[in-house]
Design a protein around this motif. Structure first.
Motif, mmCIF file in Angstrom:
data_model
loop_
_atom_site.group_PDB
_atom_site.id
_atom_site.type_symbol
_atom_site.label_atom_id
_atom_site.label_comp_id
_atom_site.label_asym_id
_atom_site.label_seq_id
_atom_site.Cartn_x
_atom_site.Cartn_y
_atom_site.Cartn_z
ATOM 1 N N LEU A 186 -19.009 -36.924 17.179
ATOM 2 C CA LEU A 186 -18.696 -36.772 15.752
ATOM 3 C C LEU A 186 -18.652 -35.299 15.348
ATOM 4 O O LEU A 186 -17.794 -34.881 14.566
ATOM 5 C CB LEU A 186 -19.727 -37.517 14.896
ATOM 6 N N LEU A 187 -19.574 -34.513 15.907
ATOM 7 C CA LEU A 187 -19.551 -33.075 15.600
ATOM 8 C C LEU A 187 -18.276 -32.433 16.130
ATOM 9 O O LEU A 187 -17.722 -31.524 15.514
ATOM 10 C CB LEU A 187 -20.793 -32.389 16.184
ATOM 11 N N ASP A 188 -17.807 -32.932 17.258
ATOM 12 C CA ASP A 188 -16.537 -32.455 17.784
ATOM 13 C C ASP A 188 -15.408 -32.803 16.804
ATOM 14 O O ASP A 188 -14.551 -31.982 16.483
ATOM 15 C CB ASP A 188 -16.295 -33.108 19.155
ATOM 16 N N GLN A 189 -15.470 -34.012 16.304
ATOM 17 C CA GLN A 189 -14.454 -34.489 15.352
ATOM 18 C C GLN A 189 -14.404 -33.614 14.088
ATOM 19 O O GLN A 189 -13.330 -33.382 13.531
ATOM 20 C CB GLN A 189 -14.802 -35.940 14.980
ATOM 21 N N VAL A 190 -15.559 -33.143 13.635
ATOM 22 C CA VAL A 190 -15.572 -32.318 12.418
ATOM 23 C C VAL A 190 -15.622 -30.821 12.730
ATOM 24 O O VAL A 190 -15.789 -29.996 11.835
ATOM 25 C CB VAL A 190 -16.742 -32.706 11.460
ATOM 26 N N GLY A 191 -15.485 -30.478 14.019
ATOM 27 C CA GLY A 191 -15.364 -29.078 14.405
ATOM 28 C C GLY A 191 -16.663 -28.296 14.395
ATOM 29 O O GLY A 191 -16.647 -27.084 14.153
ATOM 30 N N LEU A 192 -17.789 -28.948 14.686
ATOM 31 C CA LEU A 192 -19.076 -28.260 14.566
ATOM 32 C C LEU A 192 -20.027 -28.508 15.741
ATOM 33 O O LEU A 192 -21.253 -28.451 15.567
ATOM 34 C CB LEU A 192 -19.776 -28.693 13.264
ATOM 35 N N VAL A 193 -19.479 -28.752 16.926
ATOM 36 C CA VAL A 193 -20.347 -29.019 18.083
ATOM 37 C C VAL A 193 -21.369 -27.912 18.291
ATOM 38 O O VAL A 193 -22.531 -28.163 18.603
ATOM 39 C CB VAL A 193 -19.509 -29.170 19.375
#
Ligand code: ADP
Ligand code: MG
Length: 240
Positions: free
Chosen positions: A120-127
């Motif tokens: 999900l963090l990848d999806q919102v650009g915040l891994v």
């Protein structure tokens, strides 16, 4: 997905919602616009029982949430909510914010929840922010974490209450992009917003609420380019 019948909400003597009837289909993206104090937040909050309606019925996926004995926990699992002010847990990391609810409710093991959180963090650009604390994030980043946190529950429906209103202008686009991707992905969404450009671009339908009533509803082109009702025309002439 949602069927609202004769929804009323009163605070003391003040009737804030005056009988709303609305049906929202699976996959539909509905923007709610209207003047400040018109009842937009109250309407949204009734949909996940953050406010208890004083009259009327709300069905979510065919189940009444307003019937006596309805299960609030189960409802909240299906309905994700994103607030203007993020409401992240300040003393937990981004990762902990996202994994807390699914683990606590026994939907996932911690390992599963962490894997889900990373995707999900990848999806919102915040891994790269997984181990950061909310205080170190910008408003736009906090809001994207809040969206990821809501999605971690794998909701069928997402409610957004002015998700970009507290953001500096340069942060708004990133949050709207995440929401647009979610909409394109088929999520059912109800979005209270002042971002008229976004509402026009992303919504299947726009509801104009004024004085606790849905005054007018229709496709964005109709509401923005050819509003039928005088109150809609007056509101749009001030905000467009
Ligand atoms: P909007 O989101 O459209 O700005 P709200 O739904 O927040 O409007 O509020 C509609 C009206 O209900 C306002 O007059 C507000 O003051 C009132 N209101 C909202 N929440 C409460 C509450 N918890 N207690 C009393 N009045 C409230
Ligand atoms: Mg509001």
């Amino acid at each position: 997905m949602i069927k609202v019948s004769n929804l009323h909400k009163q605070f003391g003597d003040v009737e804030v919602l005056k009988g709303i009837d609305e049906t929202i289909a699976p996959g539909e993206v509905v923007s709610v616009i209207g003047p400040s104090g018109s009842g937009k937040s109250t309407f949204l909050r009734c949909l996940n029982l953050l406010e208890i309606p004083t009259q009327g019925e709300i069905l979510i996926e065919g189940e009444s949430i307003t019937a006596p004995g309805a299960c609030v926990d189960q409802l909240r699992r299906k309905v994700g909510m994103v607030f203007q002010n993020f409401n992240l847990f300040p003393h937990k990391t981004v990762m902990q914010n996202i994994t807390l609810a699914p683990v606590k409710l026994g939907l996932m093991t911690l390992t599963e929840a962490e894997a889900k959180a990373l995707s999900l963090l990848d999806q919102v650009g915040l891994v790269e922010k997984a181990q950061a604390y909310p205080s170190s994030l910008s408003g736009g980043q906090k809001q994207r974490v809040a969206i990821a946190r809501a999605l971690a529950m794998q909701p069928d429906l997402m409610l957004f209450d002015e998700p970009t209103s507290a953001l500096d202008p340069e942060m708004v686009g990133d949050v709207l992009d995440v929401m647009k991707a979610l909409a394109d992905d088929g999520m059912t969404m109800v979005i209270v917003t002042h971002e008229m450009g976004f509402a026009r671009e992303v919504s299947d339908r726009v509801l104009f609420i004024d004085g606790g009533e849905v005054v007018e509803s229709g496709p964005p082109q109709q509401i923005f380019d050819a509003p039928q009702h005088r109150r809609t025309q007056s509101f749009l002439s001030k905000v467009l």
